[in-house]
Structure formats: C-alpha cells, structure tokens
Design a protein around this motif. Structure first.
Motif, PDB file in Angstrom:
ATOM      1  N   HIS A 123      18.738  41.928  42.051  1.00 37.46           N
ATOM      2  CA  HIS A 123      20.203  41.948  42.072  1.00 37.46           C
ATOM      3  C   HIS A 123      20.776  41.338  43.344  1.00 37.46           C
ATOM      4  N   MET A 151      23.331  40.523  32.582  1.00 31.21           N
ATOM      5  CA  MET A 151      23.280  41.040  33.944  1.00 31.21           C
ATOM      6  C   MET A 151      24.687  41.191  34.501  1.00 31.21           C
ATOM      7  N   GLY A 154      24.534  45.312  39.483  1.00 33.76           N
ATOM      8  CA  GLY A 154      23.662  46.472  39.549  1.00 33.76           C
ATOM      9  C   GLY A 154      23.126  46.951  38.225  1.00 33.76           C
TER      10      GLY A 154
END
Length: 233
Positions: A123, A151, A154
């Motif tokens: 990340h 995505m 987080g």
C-alpha cells in the motif's frame, strides 16, 4: 480429534490433532489474518463449509482457536497455544518450498492465487486513488478466467465479476506463470521477456505494476543447488 496413535511421545499426541486433513491449513489462514468464516472459506476454496465448521470446533475444543461473538458477528482467532504453532507452519512452508517444488495442474487455483495476492499488496506504492487491476488467464475455463483486484486506501478486494471501473492495467498470462512468479520460482521480468505475461497499460503503470505486489512469504527461500555430474574419464 483423529484416532489415537497410542504413544506417549508428545509428537504423536500433537499429531492426533494436527494431522487431520485441512487442520493445519485452517491454522495457516488464521495466522494470515482471516478471522471470519467467509474469509477462511476464501482462503480454503476447496474445503467444504461443513468440514471447515467441524475443524474450527475441534480446534476450539483443543484450545487452539477462540470463538468470539459480538453484535451477531462471529470472529475466530488463535489462542496463545495456537500462536505457538506459527514457527511450525512457517517451517513447513520453507521445507515445502525447498524440497517439493513441483506443481501439478490440479494444484493451480485462480481464486486462491488472487486471494493470496490481495493480502500482499504494498500500500505504500500503489496509487492513493481507487485502482483496479484486471487479470485474464489464458489457460483456464472461461468462467474462471477473468479476475479483478480493486485497491483503495489501505484495502484490497478480489472480484470475479467486473466491478465496472476502467482497469489501470490488464494482465494477460497463464495461471501457471503468475503462480510461479508469486511463489518466487521465476521473475516478472523473465515472464515479460519471453511474452508469457503481457501487461496492457500506460508506460508508467507497466513499469510500476510489479512493485505493487509483494511475493509469497516463501518466495525468497533458497532452492537446492542442482547436482552437477562430472564426466567420467
């Protein structure tokens, strides 16, 4: 618990619990952070729900797993006794990587591969905005050939239905190729070089994409050096 070996040896007593089919893999999933029943199922896609439920009950009775319910939500976590199995499971993974390298076609599973990949996204380097990466496997049945990783900040989700976003990248490859990359058996660059993996994206994403994914925790395990046979004179 499985049938007794009728031995006082502590190894045999431990194996009466742990050598039943799927048991250590359930422990592995709990170690990797799955704490809901459905998360465990996604990490063990070929295990039936009824068997998973039985194994969780057995592990709870043995004091390996704790079941907690709050607001109608059930979570599972390892107890102190369960956490002590972590080095055992890790050692098995290292040993299996080093000494059992061969993968048969039935060992390959796109659902499991993408589930493993989704929890190993870096990340720190992925774009901060919502980003979708599509995967198309050329060597599996059409119904399970396309997958998406979504995505966000987080968080990562695995989708087997098109989430509707324009993908930042489309990865076309074989299931075996991507599995071998994930396991550390070959590199992303080598797969791109021999065109067994292609990325359709803008140039900046093509170059950045491999860094978005961390490899299997066992990818760096050294493999045995093949023996070389000197010619006989």
């Amino acid at each position: 618990m499985g049938a007794s070996y009728r031995q006082f040896c502590p190894v045999s007593k431990a194996m009466e619990l742990l050598d039943e089919r799927w048991t250590l893999l359930v422990v592995r999933e709990l170690m990797l952070g799955s704490d809901h029943f459905n998360q465990l199922r996604r990490g063990l896609p070929r295990m039936s729900p009824s068997l998973l439920s039985r194994r969780l009950q057995q592990l709870a009775r043995a004091g390996i797993v704790e079941r907690a319910e709050s607001g109608g939500e059930v979570r599972y976590r390892l107890t102190a006794a369960g956490e002590e199995l972590r080095p055992v499971v890790e050692a098995l993974g290292v040993w299996g990587t080093r000494w059992i390298p061969d993968l048969a076609d039935p060992d390959l599973d796109p659902k499991l591969l993408l589930w493993d990949m989704h929890r190993n996204v870096d990340h720190a380097v992925v774009p901060p905005r919502r980003t979708v990466v599509a995967f198309e496997f050329m060597d599996v049945a059409p119904g399970v050939a396309r997958w998406w990783l979504v995505m966000t900040a987080g968080d990562v989700d695995v989708c087997d239905d098109d989430p509707g976003d324009e993908p930042a990248a489309l990865v076309r490859t074989s299931l075996r190729t991507l599995t071998e990359i994930w396991r550390g058996d070959r590199t992303w660059a080598s797969a791109v070089g021999d065109e067994s993996l292609r990325v359709l994206a803008t140039g900046d994403v093509v170059s950045a994409l491999p860094g978005w994914f961390l490899l299997s925790p066992f990818a760096s395990v050294p493999r045995p050096v093949p023996l070389t046979h000197e010619p006989v004179h």
